[in-house]
Structures are given as C-alpha cells and as structure tokens.
Design a protein around this motif. Structure first.
Motif, PDB file in Angstrom:
ATOM      1  N   VAL A 128       2.882  47.033 -37.832  1.00 41.14           N
ATOM      2  CA  VAL A 128       3.746  48.037 -37.343  1.00 41.14           C
ATOM      3  C   VAL A 128       3.207  48.416 -35.947  1.00 41.14           C
ATOM      4  CG1 VAL A 128       2.967  49.927 -38.691  1.00 41.14           C
ATOM      5  CG2 VAL A 128       5.232  50.299 -37.550  1.00 41.14           C
ATOM      6  N   GLU A 129       3.804  48.519 -34.955  1.00 42.61           N
ATOM      7  CA  GLU A 129       3.446  49.104 -33.526  1.00 42.61           C
ATOM      8  C   GLU A 129       4.422  49.762 -32.953  1.00 42.61           C
ATOM      9  OE1 GLU A 129       1.243  46.174 -31.299  1.00 42.61           O
ATOM     10  OE2 GLU A 129       0.502  45.036 -32.925  1.00 42.61           O
ATOM     11  N   LEU A 130       3.915  50.813 -31.750  1.00 46.26           N
ATOM     12  CA  LEU A 130       4.601  51.286 -30.929  1.00 46.26           C
ATOM     13  C   LEU A 130       4.632  50.551 -29.767  1.00 46.26           C
ATOM     14  CD1 LEU A 130       5.739  54.107 -29.712  1.00 46.26           C
ATOM     15  CD2 LEU A 130       3.489  54.417 -28.908  1.00 46.26           C
ATOM     16  N   ALA A 131       5.843  50.386 -29.154  1.00 43.33           N
ATOM     17  CA  ALA A 131       6.189  49.491 -28.179  1.00 43.33           C
ATOM     18  C   ALA A 131       6.342  50.505 -26.993  1.00 43.33           C
ATOM     19  CB  ALA A 131       7.195  48.633 -28.214  1.00 43.33           C
ATOM     20  N   VAL A 132       5.886  50.087 -25.781  1.00 44.15           N
ATOM     21  CA  VAL A 132       6.255  50.873 -24.477  1.00 44.15           C
ATOM     22  C   VAL A 132       6.908  49.945 -23.693  1.00 44.15           C
ATOM     23  CG1 VAL A 132       5.084  51.768 -22.431  1.00 44.15           C
ATOM     24  CG2 VAL A 132       4.169  52.189 -24.846  1.00 44.15           C
ATOM     25  N   VAL A 133       8.049  50.566 -23.044  1.00 38.98           N
ATOM     26  CA  VAL A 133       8.964  49.693 -22.337  1.00 38.98           C
ATOM     27  C   VAL A 133       8.804  50.359 -20.917  1.00 38.98           C
ATOM     28  CG1 VAL A 133      11.427  49.096 -21.947  1.00 38.98           C
ATOM     29  CG2 VAL A 133      10.445  49.221 -24.138  1.00 38.98           C
ATOM     30  N   ILE A 134       8.743  49.673 -19.984  1.00 41.63           N
ATOM     31  CA  ILE A 134       8.177  49.726 -18.650  1.00 41.63           C
ATOM     32  C   ILE A 134       9.734  50.116 -17.488  1.00 41.63           C
ATOM     33  CG2 ILE A 134       7.236  49.043 -16.307  1.00 41.63           C
ATOM     34  CD1 ILE A 134       5.337  49.846 -18.673  1.00 41.63           C
ATOM     35  N   GLY A 135       9.567  51.040 -17.011  1.00 37.95           N
ATOM     36  CA  GLY A 135      10.780  51.393 -16.215  1.00 37.95           C
ATOM     37  C   GLY A 135      10.809  51.486 -14.669  1.00 37.95           C
ATOM     38  N   ARG A 136       9.515  51.194 -14.367  1.00 38.23           N
ATOM     39  CA  ARG A 136       9.344  50.970 -12.864  1.00 38.23           C
ATOM     40  C   ARG A 136       8.117  50.198 -12.703  1.00 38.23           C
ATOM     41  NH1 ARG A 136       7.825  57.390 -10.748  1.00 38.23           N
ATOM     42  NH2 ARG A 136       9.643  57.639 -11.902  1.00 38.23           N
ATOM     43  N   THR A 137       8.081  49.732 -11.270  1.00 38.78           N
ATOM     44  CA  THR A 137       7.111  48.378 -11.257  1.00 38.78           C
ATOM     45  C   THR A 137       5.650  49.388 -11.042  1.00 38.78           C
ATOM     46  OG1 THR A 137       8.326  47.280  -9.768  1.00 38.78           O
ATOM     47  CG2 THR A 137       6.014  47.017  -9.452  1.00 38.78           C
ATOM     48  N   VAL A 151       6.726  54.895 -17.442  1.00 45.42           N
ATOM     49  CA  VAL A 151       7.236  54.243 -18.845  1.00 45.42           C
ATOM     50  C   VAL A 151       8.812  54.736 -18.973  1.00 45.42           C
ATOM     51  CG1 VAL A 151       7.178  54.712 -21.263  1.00 45.42           C
ATOM     52  CG2 VAL A 151       5.030  54.668 -19.822  1.00 45.42           C
ATOM     53  N   ALA A 152       9.603  53.969 -19.070  1.00 48.81           N
ATOM     54  CA  ALA A 152      11.205  54.242 -19.301  1.00 48.81           C
ATOM     55  C   ALA A 152      11.315  54.841 -20.812  1.00 48.81           C
ATOM     56  CB  ALA A 152      11.954  52.956 -19.188  1.00 48.81           C
ATOM     57  N   GLY A 153      10.520  54.240 -21.952  1.00 49.59           N
ATOM     58  CA  GLY A 153      10.631  54.750 -23.138  1.00 49.59           C
ATOM     59  C   GLY A 153       9.845  53.871 -24.199  1.00 49.59           C
ATOM     60  N   TYR A 154      10.202  54.012 -25.601  1.00 50.16           N
ATOM     61  CA  TYR A 154       9.475  53.798 -26.382  1.00 50.16           C
ATOM     62  C   TYR A 154      10.598  53.081 -27.636  1.00 50.16           C
ATOM     63  CZ  TYR A 154       5.934  56.790 -24.243  1.00 50.16           C
ATOM     64  OH  TYR A 154       5.069  57.351 -23.617  1.00 50.16           O
ATOM     65  N   ALA A 225      -1.293  55.979 -22.002  1.00 48.48           N
ATOM     66  CA  ALA A 225      -1.691  55.998 -20.620  1.00 48.48           C
ATOM     67  C   ALA A 225      -2.512  55.285 -19.970  1.00 48.48           C
ATOM     68  CB  ALA A 225      -1.744  57.608 -20.184  1.00 48.48           C
ATOM     69  N   GLU A 226      -3.775  55.098 -20.957  1.00 49.58           N
ATOM     70  CA  GLU A 226      -5.069  54.350 -20.397  1.00 49.58           C
ATOM     71  C   GLU A 226      -4.305  52.911 -20.368  1.00 49.58           C
ATOM     72  OE1 GLU A 226      -9.724  53.632 -21.438  1.00 49.58           O
ATOM     73  OE2 GLU A 226      -8.499  55.137 -22.472  1.00 49.58           O
ATOM     74  N   VAL A 227      -3.754  52.433 -21.597  1.00 44.40           N
ATOM     75  CA  VAL A 227      -3.314  51.110 -21.704  1.00 44.40           C
ATOM     76  C   VAL A 227      -2.434  50.810 -20.527  1.00 44.40           C
ATOM     77  CG1 VAL A 227      -1.664  49.466 -23.083  1.00 44.40           C
ATOM     78  CG2 VAL A 227      -3.448  50.675 -23.972  1.00 44.40           C
ATOM     79  N   VAL A 228      -1.304  51.395 -19.998  1.00 43.42           N
ATOM     80  CA  VAL A 228      -0.725  51.056 -18.770  1.00 43.42           C
ATOM     81  C   VAL A 228      -1.409  51.004 -17.671  1.00 43.42           C
ATOM     82  CG1 VAL A 228       1.432  51.729 -17.632  1.00 43.42           C
ATOM     83  CG2 VAL A 228       1.379  52.021 -19.929  1.00 43.42           C
ATOM     84  N   PHE A 234      -4.542  44.043 -13.802  1.00 42.39           N
ATOM     85  CA  PHE A 234      -4.765  42.667 -13.891  1.00 42.39           C
ATOM     86  C   PHE A 234      -3.209  42.161 -13.551  1.00 42.39           C
ATOM     87  CE2 PHE A 234      -7.921  44.901 -16.487  1.00 42.39           C
ATOM     88  CZ  PHE A 234      -9.042  44.140 -16.065  1.00 42.39           C
ATOM     89  N   MET A 235      -2.275  42.684 -13.728  1.00 46.99           N
ATOM     90  CA  MET A 235      -0.866  42.126 -13.610  1.00 46.99           C
ATOM     91  C   MET A 235       0.061  43.170 -12.840  1.00 46.99           C
ATOM     92  SD  MET A 235      -0.153  41.462 -17.606  1.00 46.99           S
ATOM     93  CE  MET A 235      -1.827  41.182 -17.719  1.00 46.99           C
ATOM     94  N   VAL A 236       1.146  42.763 -12.373  1.00 46.12           N
ATOM     95  CA  VAL A 236       2.167  43.727 -12.266  1.00 46.12           C
ATOM     96  C   VAL A 236       3.200  43.821 -13.519  1.00 46.12           C
ATOM     97  CG1 VAL A 236       4.208  44.016 -10.636  1.00 46.12           C
ATOM     98  CG2 VAL A 236       1.967  42.952  -9.635  1.00 46.12           C
ATOM     99  N   LEU A 237       3.303  45.159 -13.846  1.00 43.09           N
ATOM    100  CA  LEU A 237       4.295  45.417 -14.787  1.00 43.09           C
ATOM    101  C   LEU A 237       5.547  45.525 -14.045  1.00 43.09           C
ATOM    102  CD1 LEU A 237       1.959  47.663 -17.172  1.00 43.09           C
ATOM    103  CD2 LEU A 237       2.719  45.208 -17.477  1.00 43.09           C
ATOM    104  N   ARG A 238       6.657  44.999 -14.707  1.00 45.31           N
ATOM    105  CA  ARG A 238       8.086  45.352 -14.115  1.00 45.31           C
ATOM    106  C   ARG A 238       8.903  45.792 -14.790  1.00 45.31           C
ATOM    107  NH1 ARG A 238       7.211  42.532  -9.163  1.00 45.31           N
ATOM    108  NH2 ARG A 238       5.792  40.817  -9.511  1.00 45.31           N
ATOM    109  N   PRO A 239       9.998  46.725 -14.639  1.00 44.36           N
ATOM    110  CA  PRO A 239      10.799  47.017 -15.266  1.00 44.36           C
ATOM    111  C   PRO A 239      11.565  46.124 -16.449  1.00 44.36           C
ATOM    112  CG  PRO A 239      11.533  47.933 -12.944  1.00 44.36           C
ATOM    113  CD  PRO A 239      10.180  46.792 -13.135  1.00 44.36           C
ATOM    114  N   GLY A 240      11.406  46.824 -17.565  1.00 46.46           N
ATOM    115  CA  GLY A 240      11.916  45.779 -18.689  1.00 46.46           C
ATOM    116  C   GLY A 240      10.904  45.081 -19.406  1.00 46.46           C
ATOM    117  N   ASP A 241       9.561  45.174 -18.834  1.00 49.97           N
ATOM    118  CA  ASP A 241       8.497  44.545 -19.745  1.00 49.97           C
ATOM    119  C   ASP A 241       8.162  45.252 -20.535  1.00 49.97           C
ATOM    120  OD1 ASP A 241       8.235  42.351 -17.826  1.00 49.97           O
ATOM    121  OD2 ASP A 241       6.399  43.237 -16.903  1.00 49.97           O
ATOM    122  N   VAL A 242       7.503  44.803 -21.863  1.00 49.28           N
ATOM    123  CA  VAL A 242       7.170  45.505 -23.044  1.00 49.28           C
ATOM    124  C   VAL A 242       5.690  45.561 -23.379  1.00 49.28           C
ATOM    125  CG1 VAL A 242       7.501  45.795 -25.281  1.00 49.28           C
ATOM    126  CG2 VAL A 242       9.289  45.155 -24.068  1.00 49.28           C
TER     127      VAL A 242
END
Length: 285
Positions: A128-137, A151-154, A225-228, A234-242
């Motif tokens: 079981v895990e908490l998923a973080v969904v990205i909302g802005r680049t 972070v857009a949401g969880y 916060a530290e994870v994001v 190391f990579m660009v996180l884009r809206p909709g990435d998890v």
C-alpha cells in the motif's frame, strides 16, 4: 475536491464525489482528469464553482466501474525502501538517498480491477502506498515549499511486486514491478488543499480480511516534499505524472517462512486515510 474517472476501461468519463457522497458528472465541464486539466487553474476553478453551485448532474454509480483517477499518465516514478519500519523488516539499511525506479503507465488499472498473478510467479507481494500526482512542471526545485506547490493531489496506490522477478533474476527491479495490472490507482484524486499534511496519513492493507500493513506516512525516510524536490533534480516532472512514495512494514517478503505471497483467489483491500479504499481479487494471468 475528490476527482475520479468512471466507466469502461479506456472510455472513462470525468466525475466528482461531492461532500454528500453523491457522484457528479463533470463531462459537461471538462474533457478528462489528466495533466492538462491539473495544470489549468481556470478549469479547476470551473469545477469548484459548478460543484458549489450545485449545477453538476448526478450519476447513478450502481454497477459503474471506477477507473484510475488520472488519465494519460506520462510516467510513474517510484521510491523504494522509504519507510523506516519497512527497511527494518527486510533487513536493509535505510538508504542515504531515495531509491528511484519506474513503473510503466500501462501497469495502471482501476482501484477495484482484477490484479493478475504473472505466469511462473511464486512471490507476488502487496504494497500500500501514498501516490503523489503532479500538477505543474517541476525541474530543479530548491525548496520543500516549491515542491509541495507542484503537487496537484494525492491518491491510493497499490505497488504490486513480484519479488523473485525483482530481486533474484538479475538486473534492475523493473521485471518485478511492471507486470500487467501491477499498479491499481484510486479511487479518487484528492486535491492537495484537502490534505494539509501528507506526513500524517495512516495506510492499511488487508489480505483475505487479515490486516497485514498498518502504518503511517510519518515513518517515511524521505517525506513527500523532499521526494518531489529530489526527483526534480534528475528529471522533469510534468502535470499528470505520478510518484509512488513507498510502503510501510508488513509486506509478505518481510514475514516469517513460509511467506504468505499472493495467489489467485486472494482478495486484497487497502486504504490511505482520507483518500479512499481499494479492493482487488487476484487471478492467474
């Protein structure tokens, strides 16, 4: 807001679960719940206004499949060994930096869809895990405040894993993490404004009605916060990435022999506080 997508696989429509528990149709307001929407504050504002005005039509949820709450996912970044108690149960040293691996977007299924035990598998495990969904680049973030603002949401994620494929077959973890149906997600995307502190959420998982995992995100070695922020170096996180942020103690791999790995016919249920509950029956692939 609790945003979700309902309907047959590949043809889901956007919806909202309101404060009274009524399912509301969003298809007249937005096209989908995806990265494009999550990056569009004006569109999100239209949803909020329609919900507050009571103008969204109700949907009959009877027999209606709940799909993954985010469509068109670009990538799923996963963090391994991110709970102190999970590291202890597996005999691993807590990592000095986040352990990063990936799941392919096509592993994502709905929260109540069937999970398939891979052919030849003897060590299919639950997480079981908490998923973080990205909302802005997000790129080269400098602070925790910047990270949380992206972070857009969880959501609830089930990081199903095949331990023999993951650990005993050489190479990276990818073979044990990317089998079909190995990432149930949802039922909802809960917007970040409704989760004031992602480090104070309980996580639980049951197998055939027996409680196996009972943890809290306060045990995370690397907080959200530290994870994001770290991943953005190391990579660009884009809206909709998890980002799947790791699992607490209680997985099958950490238990005494004979380890109770999953088999066809087992039923797994899991939840994260405030983010909803999943239920999957396992079948052979």
């Amino acid at each position: 807001m609790k945003l979700l997508r309902v309907g047959t696989a590949g043809s889901e429509r956007p919806a909202l679960l309101d404060a009274d528990g009524t399912l509301r149709d969003l298809s007249g307001v937005v096209r989908d719940i995806d990265g494009e929407l999550l990056a569009d504050q004006e569109a999100l504002g239209r949803i909020r206004s329609a919900a507050e005005a009571g103008s969204l039509p109700a949907l009959d949820g009877t027999g209606l499949r709940v799909g993954p709450p985010v469509g068109g996912i670009g990538k799923i970044v996963c963090i391994g060994l991110n709970y102190h108690d999970h590291a202890r149960e597996t005999g691993a040293e807590p990592p000095a930096e986040p352990v990063v691996f990936f799941k392919a977007p096509d592993t994502v299924v709905g929260p109540h869809d069937t999970v398939l035990v891979p052919r030849g598998s003897t060590k299919t495990d639950w997480e079981v895990e908490l998923a973080v969904v990205i909302g802005r680049t997000a790129r080269y973030l400098e602070s925790d405040e910047e990270a949380l603002a992206c972070v857009a949401g969880y959501a609830v994620a089930h990081d199903v894993s095949e331990r023999e494929f993951q650990i005993e077959r050489g190479g990276t973890w990818d073979k044990g993490k990317n089998c079909e149906t190995f990432n149930p997600l949802g039922p909802w995307l809960v917007t970040a404004d409704e989760v004031p502190d992602p480090q104070r959420l309980s996580l639980r998982l049951w197998v055939n009605g027996e409680l196996k995992q009972d943890g809290t995100t306060a045990e995370q070695i690397f907080p959200v916060a530290e994870v994001v922020r770290y991943v953005s170096r190391f990579m660009v996180l884009r809206p909709g990435d998890v980002i799947n942020t790791g699992t607490p103690a209680g997985v099958a791999m950490g238990q005494a022999e004979p380890k109770p790995y999953l088999r066809a016919g087992d039923v797994v249920e899991l939840e994260v506080e405030g983010l909803g509950r999943q239920r999957q029956e396992l079948k052979d692939a």
